[in-house]
Design a protein around this motif. Structure first.
Motif, PDB file in Angstrom:
ATOM      1  N   GLN A  11       0.822  -1.214   0.000  1.00 50.72           N
ATOM      2  CA  GLN A  11       0.000   0.000   0.000  1.00 50.72           C
ATOM      3  C   GLN A  11       0.855   1.263   0.000  1.00 50.72           C
ATOM      4  O   GLN A  11       0.479   2.262  -0.599  1.00 50.72           O
ATOM      5  CB  GLN A  11      -0.956  -0.022   1.200  1.00 50.72           C
ATOM      6  CG  GLN A  11      -1.995  -1.141   1.075  1.00 50.72           C
ATOM      7  CD  GLN A  11      -3.180  -0.987   1.980  1.00 50.72           C
ATOM      8  OE1 GLN A  11      -3.249  -0.082   2.810  1.00 50.72           O
ATOM      9  NE2 GLN A  11      -4.153  -1.888   1.826  1.00 50.72           N
ATOM     10  N   ALA A  69       3.514   1.506  -1.520  1.00 51.41           N
ATOM     11  CA  ALA A  69       3.994   1.630  -2.900  1.00 51.41           C
ATOM     12  C   ALA A  69       2.846   1.924  -3.861  1.00 51.41           C
ATOM     13  O   ALA A  69       3.034   1.940  -5.079  1.00 51.41           O
ATOM     14  CB  ALA A  69       4.704   0.344  -3.304  1.00 51.41           C
ATOM     15  N   GLY A  70       1.639   2.109  -3.348  1.00 47.61           N
ATOM     16  CA  GLY A  70       0.492   2.464  -4.178  1.00 47.61           C
ATOM     17  C   GLY A  70      -0.240   1.272  -4.772  1.00 47.61           C
ATOM     18  O   GLY A  70      -1.030   1.418  -5.696  1.00 47.61           O
ATOM     19  N   PHE A 118      -3.077  -1.241  -4.248  1.00 48.62           N
ATOM     20  CA  PHE A 118      -4.234  -1.505  -3.382  1.00 48.62           C
ATOM     21  C   PHE A 118      -5.059  -2.670  -3.945  1.00 48.62           C
ATOM     22  O   PHE A 118      -6.270  -2.594  -4.036  1.00 48.62           O
ATOM     23  CB  PHE A 118      -5.088  -0.234  -3.239  1.00 48.62           C
ATOM     24  CG  PHE A 118      -4.385   0.853  -2.467  1.00 48.62           C
ATOM     25  CD1 PHE A 118      -4.426   0.882  -1.084  1.00 48.62           C
ATOM     26  CD2 PHE A 118      -3.654   1.834  -3.125  1.00 48.62           C
ATOM     27  CE1 PHE A 118      -3.767   1.870  -0.374  1.00 48.62           C
ATOM     28  CE2 PHE A 118      -2.982   2.821  -2.422  1.00 48.62           C
ATOM     29  CZ  PHE A 118      -3.033   2.844  -1.041  1.00 48.62           C
ATOM     30  N   HIS A 178      -8.835   0.072   3.543  1.00 43.37           N
ATOM     31  CA  HIS A 178      -8.180   0.985   2.585  1.00 43.37           C
ATOM     32  C   HIS A 178      -8.378   0.460   1.173  1.00 43.37           C
ATOM     33  O   HIS A 178      -8.836   1.176   0.274  1.00 43.37           O
ATOM     34  CB  HIS A 178      -6.673   1.063   2.849  1.00 43.37           C
ATOM     35  CG  HIS A 178      -6.309   1.888   4.054  1.00 43.37           C
ATOM     36  ND1 HIS A 178      -5.000   2.073   4.436  1.00 43.37           N
ATOM     37  CD2 HIS A 178      -7.054   2.580   4.937  1.00 43.37           C
ATOM     38  CE1 HIS A 178      -4.962   2.824   5.520  1.00 43.37           C
ATOM     39  NE2 HIS A 178      -6.202   3.139   5.841  1.00 43.37           N
ATOM     40  N   ASP A 197     -12.133   0.330   0.119  1.00 44.31           N
ATOM     41  CA  ASP A 197     -12.678   1.688  -0.091  1.00 44.31           C
ATOM     42  C   ASP A 197     -12.216   2.273  -1.433  1.00 44.31           C
ATOM     43  O   ASP A 197     -13.020   2.747  -2.232  1.00 44.31           O
ATOM     44  CB  ASP A 197     -12.214   2.565   1.084  1.00 44.31           C
ATOM     45  CG  ASP A 197     -12.523   4.030   0.852  1.00 44.31           C
ATOM     46  OD1 ASP A 197     -13.646   4.322   0.408  1.00 44.31           O
ATOM     47  OD2 ASP A 197     -11.634   4.888   1.097  1.00 44.31           O
ATOM     48  N   LEU A 198     -10.890   2.176  -1.666  1.00 44.81           N
ATOM     49  CA  LEU A 198     -10.350   2.749  -2.901  1.00 44.81           C
ATOM     50  C   LEU A 198     -10.876   1.996  -4.114  1.00 44.81           C
ATOM     51  O   LEU A 198     -11.174   2.601  -5.148  1.00 44.81           O
ATOM     52  CB  LEU A 198      -8.823   2.747  -2.886  1.00 44.81           C
ATOM     53  CG  LEU A 198      -8.169   3.648  -1.822  1.00 44.81           C
ATOM     54  CD1 LEU A 198      -6.655   3.570  -1.918  1.00 44.81           C
ATOM     55  CD2 LEU A 198      -8.624   5.095  -1.955  1.00 44.81           C
ATOM     56  N   ARG A 250     -14.425   3.229  -4.778  1.00 48.76           N
ATOM     57  CA  ARG A 250     -14.465   4.591  -5.333  1.00 48.76           C
ATOM     58  C   ARG A 250     -13.909   4.615  -6.746  1.00 48.76           C
ATOM     59  O   ARG A 250     -14.372   5.340  -7.609  1.00 48.76           O
ATOM     60  CB  ARG A 250     -13.673   5.529  -4.424  1.00 48.76           C
ATOM     61  CG  ARG A 250     -14.448   5.818  -3.123  1.00 48.76           C
ATOM     62  CD  ARG A 250     -13.568   6.315  -2.021  1.00 48.76           C
ATOM     63  NE  ARG A 250     -13.013   7.637  -2.313  1.00 48.76           N
ATOM     64  CZ  ARG A 250     -12.149   8.264  -1.523  1.00 48.76           C
ATOM     65  NH1 ARG A 250     -11.743   7.695  -0.403  1.00 48.76           N
ATOM     66  NH2 ARG A 250     -11.684   9.448  -1.844  1.00 48.76           N
ATOM     67  N   PHE A 251     -12.888   3.772  -6.966  1.00 45.06           N
ATOM     68  CA  PHE A 251     -12.276   3.697  -8.290  1.00 45.06           C
ATOM     69  C   PHE A 251     -13.274   3.116  -9.294  1.00 45.06           C
ATOM     70  O   PHE A 251     -13.388   3.587 -10.437  1.00 45.06           O
ATOM     71  CB  PHE A 251     -11.022   2.825  -8.213  1.00 45.06           C
ATOM     72  CG  PHE A 251     -10.271   2.703  -9.507  1.00 45.06           C
ATOM     73  CD1 PHE A 251      -9.572   3.792 -10.042  1.00 45.06           C
ATOM     74  CD2 PHE A 251     -10.257   1.503 -10.207  1.00 45.06           C
ATOM     75  CE1 PHE A 251      -8.883   3.666 -11.227  1.00 45.06           C
ATOM     76  CE2 PHE A 251      -9.560   1.391 -11.396  1.00 45.06           C
ATOM     77  CZ  PHE A 251      -8.870   2.467 -11.907  1.00 45.06           C
ATOM     78  N   LEU A 254     -15.708   5.560 -10.927  1.00 44.19           N
ATOM     79  CA  LEU A 254     -15.219   6.563 -11.880  1.00 44.19           C
ATOM     80  C   LEU A 254     -15.503   6.116 -13.308  1.00 44.19           C
ATOM     81  O   LEU A 254     -15.565   4.919 -13.588  1.00 44.19           O
ATOM     82  CB  LEU A 254     -13.699   6.727 -11.716  1.00 44.19           C
ATOM     83  CG  LEU A 254     -13.181   7.382 -10.432  1.00 44.19           C
ATOM     84  CD1 LEU A 254     -11.664   7.402 -10.448  1.00 44.19           C
ATOM     85  CD2 LEU A 254     -13.723   8.787 -10.275  1.00 44.19           C
ATOM     86  N   LEU A 306      -5.966   7.946 -14.372  1.00 49.62           N
ATOM     87  CA  LEU A 306      -5.524   7.920 -12.971  1.00 49.62           C
ATOM     88  C   LEU A 306      -4.432   6.859 -12.757  1.00 49.62           C
ATOM     89  O   LEU A 306      -3.414   7.127 -12.115  1.00 49.62           O
ATOM     90  CB  LEU A 306      -6.724   7.602 -12.077  1.00 49.62           C
ATOM     91  CG  LEU A 306      -6.580   7.940 -10.608  1.00 49.62           C
ATOM     92  CD1 LEU A 306      -6.402   9.421 -10.386  1.00 49.62           C
ATOM     93  CD2 LEU A 306      -7.804   7.453  -9.851  1.00 49.62           C
ATOM     94  N   ALA A 354      -0.731   8.285 -11.666  1.00 51.15           N
ATOM     95  CA  ALA A 354      -0.309   8.161 -10.266  1.00 51.15           C
ATOM     96  C   ALA A 354       0.526   6.920  -9.988  1.00 51.15           C
ATOM     97  O   ALA A 354       1.109   6.803  -8.927  1.00 51.15           O
ATOM     98  CB  ALA A 354      -1.554   8.138  -9.372  1.00 51.15           C
ATOM     99  N   GLY A 355       0.564   5.974 -10.898  1.00 52.37           N
ATOM    100  CA  GLY A 355       1.296   4.724 -10.653  1.00 52.37           C
ATOM    101  C   GLY A 355       0.653   3.909  -9.562  1.00 52.37           C
ATOM    102  O   GLY A 355       1.301   3.116  -8.890  1.00 52.37           O
ATOM    103  N   THR A 356      -0.629   4.154  -9.377  1.00 55.77           N
ATOM    104  CA  THR A 356      -1.362   3.436  -8.327  1.00 55.77           C
ATOM    105  C   THR A 356      -2.208   2.342  -8.974  1.00 55.77           C
ATOM    106  O   THR A 356      -2.742   2.545 -10.063  1.00 55.77           O
ATOM    107  CB  THR A 356      -2.275   4.414  -7.565  1.00 55.77           C
ATOM    108  OG1 THR A 356      -1.486   5.528  -7.167  1.00 55.77           O
ATOM    109  CG2 THR A 356      -2.886   3.764  -6.346  1.00 55.77           C
ATOM    110  N   PHE A 389      -5.453  -0.340  -8.462  1.00 58.90           N
ATOM    111  CA  PHE A 389      -6.654  -0.610  -7.662  1.00 58.90           C
ATOM    112  C   PHE A 389      -7.225  -1.962  -8.038  1.00 58.90           C
ATOM    113  O   PHE A 389      -7.055  -2.428  -9.165  1.00 58.90           O
ATOM    114  CB  PHE A 389      -7.718   0.469  -7.925  1.00 58.90           C
ATOM    115  CG  PHE A 389      -7.240   1.860  -7.645  1.00 58.90           C
ATOM    116  CD1 PHE A 389      -7.252   2.386  -6.370  1.00 58.90           C
ATOM    117  CD2 PHE A 389      -6.767   2.655  -8.691  1.00 58.90           C
ATOM    118  CE1 PHE A 389      -6.797   3.665  -6.137  1.00 58.90           C
ATOM    119  CE2 PHE A 389      -6.315   3.935  -8.455  1.00 58.90           C
ATOM    120  CZ  PHE A 389      -6.327   4.455  -7.177  1.00 58.90           C
TER     121      PHE A 389
END
Lengths: 665, 256
Positions: free
Chosen positions: A206, A208-209, A211, A233, A236-237, A240-241, A244, A252, A256-258, A260
């Motif tokens: 987490q 490191a992004g 999730f 965490h 939730d993400l 929400r993701f 979108l 995104l 952001a390199g994240t 989900f």
């Protein structure tokens, strides 16, 4: 360990400190109740001992009185010693009977010869047990007192009667220490170290992004809360993701390199040797519960006329070894196809059924068949566990993981051999087999909950192994190791520990409990010194020294039976043989691995020849040696072990210039 | 402390199991010792009682014809008030003389079995909890012409065994209490490092949670600790979560 992130059962210090504390607690408990029992027993049997002593006195006095009534002078009574000896024979607690005159002159006396025994002679028991008691009865000639009969009762009587209970309880206490140790380690693992490892892994992802994952909730105190928080965490993400629009999602993730999760985050499963420790331990206990009585049990079963009793005794062991030898070459492939968890969980019901069937089998064929089935399923289950352990350790920690795996197996075998003997002795062999089936079923139930690691485990993160180098089919050192060390070791274990010891001890009048205690001694050294020997072999001195020293010790132990025979020499021989084999076992694998790394034959070849050595040795022993000639046969085997060690040493010296110098084994 | 309690509880349970096994085995052993002691004594009494009958048998008289047999047996019975009955029986087990006013026709099956397995002239055993001892009566040729059986009631032995079991159980409970205390102290001392580590872990998590709720209420953020410990990782993961959450919020805004 500033913030506790290294709490784990693999920590050697933790195991040692925990074992020490448990040993003190269990020893104190057993000793205290032992002392209380002796007191209670002595108090409880005192009235009966008094009754018996009074009876002896009355009968003796009747006899003497009859002689006096016939006019024989008291001083002229002859041949009374024989009568006294007969009386003492019937009453074990009587140490001495004496008839003396009024002046104190002894007319007749008989004293029981010293019986010995460590409990009878123990200074500790002398301090707590009852004192020697003397009972006196007067002898009358008419109205005149002419003498007395004195009867001394032995203070060690109750102690010798409790000897078996104490020995059984010592075995149970040793087993309890090992079980308590495994249980405590399992608690530490399930409460702290495993939840902590899961939390740390998810934290690393987490921060490191990433999730994508959630973890199994649980763990003591704050660990449980943290796991719930981190899971939330990711959830939730992800929620929400998902809300979108797709264009925003792609933007995104790229910016952001994240990462989900799509939907519910996947559960992260970590593989750890500790997941299978307790199950593997219980499986080993259950599978080896018959070690103390299997040859005797099989020899007593119905058999065809053409089958000699020696072969009948060895048949289940041969079936077991042959089954293991047949399955071992395909074990790894089986694990790859079926998976470690499925293979392990699938093998256990087979073992449960086979153990129960062995308990009710009436014929040698039935016992051997079911023992063979156990061999197949046990080999599959242990290979699955080994694979799981190696995946838990990854490539770097594989050796340590296998070391830990072996330590658990030996602890289990040690407990199985000893507890099986006690249960068979007290409640019968059927009860021992049923207990074994129950323990294996419990191992399966535990594994259902704990063996939940990723089937690909740590191996997934390791680089792909390079293509295996071309192997030399023959390597002089490997050949010497196989013929001189590995095969004699396995032959000696199968012949002496599994086959001849139960038969010899039964011939000498020992029951399953006593046999179990002796067989247990073989595994004691592996439990006590196994880990140290592995570290020693990995140290500066290298593995060759321990291997040669171990072979020398094992050979001398076996040869000792040429000089001594009986229960205690056999027990001492088994204990020293176990020590010698403990010195050999781990270092010999280290040598084989080193040879394999230099392009020599693989570890698999060594294992195959180990099985062949055990089967060939057992077959030869069953055909050529009976329990009567066992001492000489074992001594001869000792000579073969020493010759093998000599062969290995000579090859090492001759091959010194040809292959690696220095510490290369 | 929670970790300590779990380990302590498990070890106490194992200790309880050991004590239960010990009490069980010791009680069984006591029952065996008690039964053997009584049996051996009854064997000697039976041998003593057989004397006059053997003398008659050696003279060639049949056992059933011994005069005053009941008196002889009653005198032997008076040496021990606990003896419930003494029987003189024929080789097939049929009772010829007895101290029992209404004796059964034959000696008990347990006594017949013990007699058939005995190698010597006397034997002892237990029939449905009742200890017994017996002796053969032989004629001049050494052939058995019958025997004497001395019976004891089951109740005193059962009472003694139960008393022993209860005594051992009470002692075991006291020892268990002491051993669990000792175990607790030794585990606390031996695993001090692990417990301290776990407490530090708890403190780090608690510190993180406290700072999180305080910062949510506007408190200045705590100075993050360096290194790779759990607190640093918790802070880093929380920061990343909040940042990512805010990014998601911003990405969602134009669509509202």
């Amino acid at each position: 360990m500033s913030d506790g992130t290294s709490i784990g059962p693999d920590h050697e210090g933790l195991r040692v400190r925990l074992s020490r504390a448990l040993a003190v607690v269990v020893t104190a408990t057993v000793l205290a109740l032992g002392i209380v029992s002796v007191w209670a027993f002595e108090t409880a049997v005192a009235p009966e001992l008094a009754n018996r002593t009074r009876l002896i006195g009355l009968i003796l006095r009747d006899e003497v009185q009859r002689a006096l009534d016939l006019g024989i002078p008291f001083d002229a009574l002859v041949g009374v010693e024989v009568y006294l000896a007969d009386t003492i024979e019937k009453f074990d607690e009587v140490e001495r009977i004496a008839i003396s005159s009024q002046t104190g002159r002894v007319i007749a006396e008989y004293r029981r010869p010293e019986s010995g025994g460590f409990l009878a002679e123990s200074a500790l028991w002398d301090a707590v047990a009852m004192r020697a008691a003397t009972f006196s009865l007067p002898i009358l000639d008419g109205n005149r007192l002419v003498g007395e009969i004195a009867i001394d009762v032995s203070p060690g009587f109750v102690r010798t009667r409790m000897r078996d209970v104490f020995l059984d309880i010592v075995v149970i206490a040793l087993v309890a220490v090992l079980i308590a140790l495994e249980l405590a380690l399992a608690i530490v693992t399930q409460s702290v170290s495993k939840p902590l490892a899961r939390v740390m892994r998810l934290l690393d992802e987490q921060r490191a992004g990433v999730f994508l994952h959630r973890i199994r909730p649980g763990g003591l105190g704050g660990l449980g809360r943290t796991a719930a928080r981190l899971n939330d965490h990711a959830a939730d993400l992800a929620q929400r993701f998902a809300a979108l629009p797709s264009a925003a999602c792609a933007r995104l993730e790229a910016a952001a390199g994240t990462r989900f999760a799509a939907g519910l985050p996947a559960q992260l499963r970590l593989t750890d040797l500790a997941d299978i420790r307790l199950s593997l331990f219980l499986l080993s206990v259950g599978s080896e519960i018959a070690a103390a009585f299997l040859p005797v049990y099989s020899r007593a079963a119905a058999r065809p006329d053409w089958l000699p009793p020696e072969l009948a005794a060895a048949a289940p062991l041969l079936a077991y070894l042959a089954a293991i030898a047949c399955l071992t070459p395909f074990g790894s492939r089986l694990v790859r196809h079926v998976g470690a968890r499925a293979l392990f969980l699938g093998s256990l019901p087979v073992i449960v059924v086979a153990l129960a069937a062995m308990g009710f089998a009436q014929s040698v064929a039935g016992i051997a068949l079911w023992r063979g089935v156990i061999g197949l399923a046990y080999a599959a289950a242990t290979i699955a566990c080994q694979d799981y352990a190696i995946r838990a350790g990854g490539t770097a920690g594989a050796a340590r993981a296998v070391g830990g795996f072996m330590a658990v197996i030996y602890a289990g075998v040690f407990c199985g051999a000893s507890i099986g003997g006690v249960v068979a002795d007290r409640f019968g062999t059927e009860a021992a087999f049923m207990l074994a089936a129950g323990l294996v079923a419990l191992a399966g139930a535990l594994a259902l909950g704990t063996m939940v690691g990723d089937p690909r485990g740590a191996a997934r993160t390791q680089p792909r192994p390079r293509a295996a180098p071309a192997r030399r089919p023959l390597d002089l050192r490997h050949l010497a190791l196989v013929l001189g060390i590995a095969m004699p070791l396995n032959a000696a274990t199968a012949i002496v520990v599994w086959y001849l010891t139960p038969l010899m001890l039964t011939e000498a009048g020992a029951g399953p409990a006593e046999t179990g205690r002796v067989v247990m001694l073989y595994y004691l050294a592996a439990v006590l010194f196994g880990a140290r020997t592995t570290r020693f072999a990995e140290g500066r001195s290298g593995p060759t020294g321990p291997v040669l020293a171990g072979a020398l010790i094992a050979g001398c132990a076996l040869m000792s039976l040429a000089l001594w025979s009986g229960f205690w020499p056999i027990a001492a021989m088994i204990a020293v043989l176990g020590l010698g084999h403990t010195l050999i076992r781990a270092p010999q694998y280290a040598i084989a691995v080193a040879i394999e790394a230099r392009g020599g034959p693989g570890l698999g070849t060594l294992r195959l020849f180990e099985r062949i050595g055990a089967i060939a040795g057992l077959l030869m022993a069953a055909l050529l040696i009976g329990p009567q000639g066992a001492g000489a046969g074992i001594a001869l085997l000792g000579l073969a072990v020493l010759a093998g060690a000599g062969l290995y040493a000579v090859v090492l010296i001759l091959d010194r210039d040809g292959q690696g110098r220095g510490r290369t084994p | 402390m929670a970790l300590f309690w779990r380990i302590w509880l498990a070890i106490s349970a194992i200790n309880l199991l050991i004590l239960a096994i010990f009490v069980g085995l010791a009680t069984l052993q006591f029952a065996t010792i008690q039964s053997r002691l009584v049996g051996e004594r009854l064997e000697v009494i039976a041998g003593h009682a057989a004397g006059p009958f053997e003398a008659a048998a050696r003279l060639g008289l049949p056992l059933g014809g011994v005069r005053n047999a009941s008196g002889l047996l009653l005198r032997i019975q008076q040496t021990d008030a606990d003896i419930s009955a003494i029987h003189v029986f024929a080789p097939d087990g049929a009772i010829l003389h007895s101290t029992d006013p209404a004796p059964p026709p034959r000696i008990p099956p347990g006594a017949i079995a013990a007699r058939s397995m005995a190698a010597a002239g006397s034997w002892a055993g237990n029939d449905r909890g009742e200890p017994f001892g017996g002796a053969e009566i032989r004629d001049t040729s050494g052939r058995s012409v019958g025997g004497v059986l001395v019976l004891y009631p089951a109740a005193p032995s059962v009472t003694r065994i139960r008393a022993m079991g209860s005594e051992l159980m009470v002692s075991a409970l006291v020892i268990l209490v002491l051993a669990t205390g000792l175990g607790g102290a030794l585990i606390r001392a031996g695993l001090r490092r692990e417990f301290r580590g776990f407490e530090a872990l708890e403190a780090a998590i608690h510190g993180f949670e406290r700072d999180a709720w305080r910062s949510a209420a506007g408190a200045p953020p705590a100075t993050p600790p360096g290194g790779e410990g759990i607190r640093a990782r918790l802070d880093a993961a929380e920061t990343r979560y909040r940042e990512t959450g805010r990014t998601l919020e911003r990405s969602a805004e134009p669509t509202r």
